[in-house]
Scaffold this active site. Structure first.
Site, PDB file in Angstrom:
ATOM      1  N   GLY A   1       0.687  -1.411  -0.037  1.00  0.00           N
ATOM      2  CA  GLY A   1      -0.129  -0.009  -0.195  1.00  0.00           C
ATOM      3  C   GLY A   1       0.732   1.105   0.125  1.00  0.00           C
TER       4      GLY A   1
ATOM      5  N   GLY B   1      -0.999   8.096   0.100  1.00  0.00           N
ATOM      6  CA  GLY B   1      -1.209   8.241   1.602  1.00  0.00           C
ATOM      7  C   GLY B   1      -0.241   8.009   2.642  1.00  0.00           C
TER       8      GLY B   1
ATOM      9  N   GLY C   1       1.095   4.796   3.440  1.00  0.00           N
ATOM     10  CA  GLY C   1       2.216   3.759   2.911  1.00  0.00           C
ATOM     11  C   GLY C   1       3.295   4.570   2.112  1.00  0.00           C
TER      12      GLY C   1
ATOM     13  CB  SER D   1      -7.639   0.375  11.600  1.00  0.00           C
ATOM     14  OG  SER D   1      -9.034   1.138  11.857  1.00  0.00           O
TER      15      SER D   1
ATOM     16  CE1 TYR E   1     -10.809  -1.017   7.305  1.00  0.00           C
ATOM     17  CE2 TYR E   1     -11.339  -0.099   9.318  1.00  0.00           C
ATOM     18  CZ  TYR E   1     -10.449  -0.211   8.310  1.00  0.00           C
ATOM     19  OH  TYR E   1      -9.180   0.497   8.565  1.00  0.00           O
TER      20      TYR E   1
END
Length: 310
Positions: A21, A25, A27, A150, A175
Site C-alpha cells: 500500500g 497516503g 504507505g 486501525s 472492516y
C-alpha cells in the site's frame, strides 16, 4: 496549520524494506521516511502508474534513493504468490516488512478472485499469505514485521460464525472483523517466532485518523464520491486536531526501526485519544490479546488458503 512531527530514525543503509500500500497516503509516507533514512525500498502495487509516481516522489524527496516497483494485488492469492516467489528467487534477506495496505467499507459485499469477502481478503488474508511465504527471507535477516491495524480493531469482533459475510453484510462490522483478524495474526506471529527461535520481531502499529483514500471516492469499489467522514477528517487535519499522512506514518516507522521497539506491542499516535501526535507504545487493544483467538485465526486462515488452492 498542524505542527510538523518527526522522529529520529536509525541509519537504514543496507537494509531492505517492503511496504504494501505504498503508492499513496500513509504507505507512501512510510516508504519515503525509510528511504530518507537510507533503506532500499520495495513498493508492490496494483496500479503500475501510481507505483511509478510514488517511486518518483520518493526519489525527488531523497535523491539517490533506491526504490523498486513490483506488482501486487493483495486480494488475489495468485498475485501474492507471484510476488513472494520472485522475492524468494532473488534470495535477498528482508529486513522490514510493513503490512500497510487495506480497503475500508465497500458499500455492498464484494468478493475477491478467490471468493473471499474483499475486506477480509485484502486486509488480512493477503497479508497472512505474503508474510508466511516471506518468512525464510525475514528469518535470514532477523527482520521485523509491522502490521498496520486501525482503531476499528478496538471495536466490534471477529465474525467467527460467518467470516466471509455470506449470510448478511455490514460494511463497518466487516472492516473491524478483518482488522481484528489481522491484528490477532500479527500477535500470533510474534509468539511463534519467539517459541521457534525465528528471530522475527512482529509488532502492531496504527496511524490514528488522517485524511487518506480509505474513505475517499472509490468508484471501482462502489463508492462514487467522497464520504462525509473523509471531508470532516480533512478539515480537522488542516486544523491540527487530527494527523497528517506524514505524522500517521511514524508509528509504523518507529516499530520498524527503533532499537527500543518490542514484538507483540502496539505503536500509535500519543495525543488526542491516540488519534494524532508523535508515536509511542500503547496498550494492545483488548480484542487482540486472546492467545486462543490468535491461534484460531491462524488455523482458519490456513484453511482459507487451502480452500482457495483447490
Amino acid at each position: 496549520m498542524p505542527r510538523t512531527i518527526d522522529i529520529t530514525v536509525p541509519d537504514q543503509s543496507g537494509r531492505l524494506a517492503l511496504i504494501t500500500g505504498g503508492s499513496d497516503g500513509v504507505g507512501l509516507e512510510i516508504a519515503a521516511r525509510l528511504a530518507r533514512a537510507g533503506a532500499e525500498v520495495i513498493l508492490p502495487v496494483r496500479n503500475a502508474a501510481k507505483g511509478r509516481a510514488a517511486a518518483d516522489t520518493i526519489r525527488e524527496r531523497t535523491p539517490g534513493a533506491i526504490v523498486h516497483e513490483r506488482e501486487l494485488d493483495l486480494s488475489s492469492l495468485r498475485s501474492v504468490a507471484a510476488l513472494a516467489d520472485g522475492l524468494l528467487a532473488d534470495g535477498r534477506p528482508l529486513d522490514v516488512l510493513i503490512n500497510n495496505a487495506g480497503i475500508m467499507t465497500p458499500p455492498t459485499r464484494q468478493v475477491s478472485a478467490d471468493g473471499v469477502e474483499l475486506q477480509l481478503a485484502t486486509n488480512h488474508l493477503g497479508h497472512f499469505s505474503l508474510t508466511n511465504r516471506l518468512i525464510p527471507l525475514l528469518r535470514e535477516a532477523r527482520g521485523r514485521v509491522v502490521s498496520q491495524v486501525s482503531i476499528a480493531a478496538n471495536q466490534g469482533a471477529v465474525n467467527w460464525d460467518d467470516l466471509n459475510w455470506e449470510k448478511s453484510y455490514d460494511a463497518m462490522a466487516a472492516y473491524s472483523s478483518s482488522k481484528i483478524a489481522f491484528g490477532l495474526f500479527a500477535m500470533e506471529l510474534n509468539r511463534r517466532s519467539e517459541a521457534e527461535g525465528w528471530g522475527i520481531l512482529s509488532a502492531l502499529s496504527h496511524p490514528g485518523v488522517t485524511p487518506t483514500n480509505l474513505l475517499a471516492a472509490q468508484p471501482g469499489m462502489g463508492r462514487p464520491q467522497d464520504t462525509r467522514e473523509v471531508r470532516v477528517i480533512r478539515v480537522m487535519s488542516r486544523l491540527g486536531i487530527l494527523g497528517t499522512p506524514q505524522s500517521a506514518a511514524l508509528p509504523a516507522v518507529l516499530a520498524a526501526t527503533s532499537p527500543d521497539a518490542r514484538g507483540g506491542r502496539l505503536y500509535g499516535p500519543s495525543r488526542f485519544r491516540n488519534l494524532s501526535g508523535p508515536p509511542a507504545e500503547q496498550p494492545v487493544y483488548s480484542r487482540l490479546t486472546s492467545e486462543a483467538d490468535a491461534r484460531r485465526i491462524w488455523d482458519v486462515s490456513e484453511q482459507l488458503l487451502a480452500s482457495a488452492a483447490e
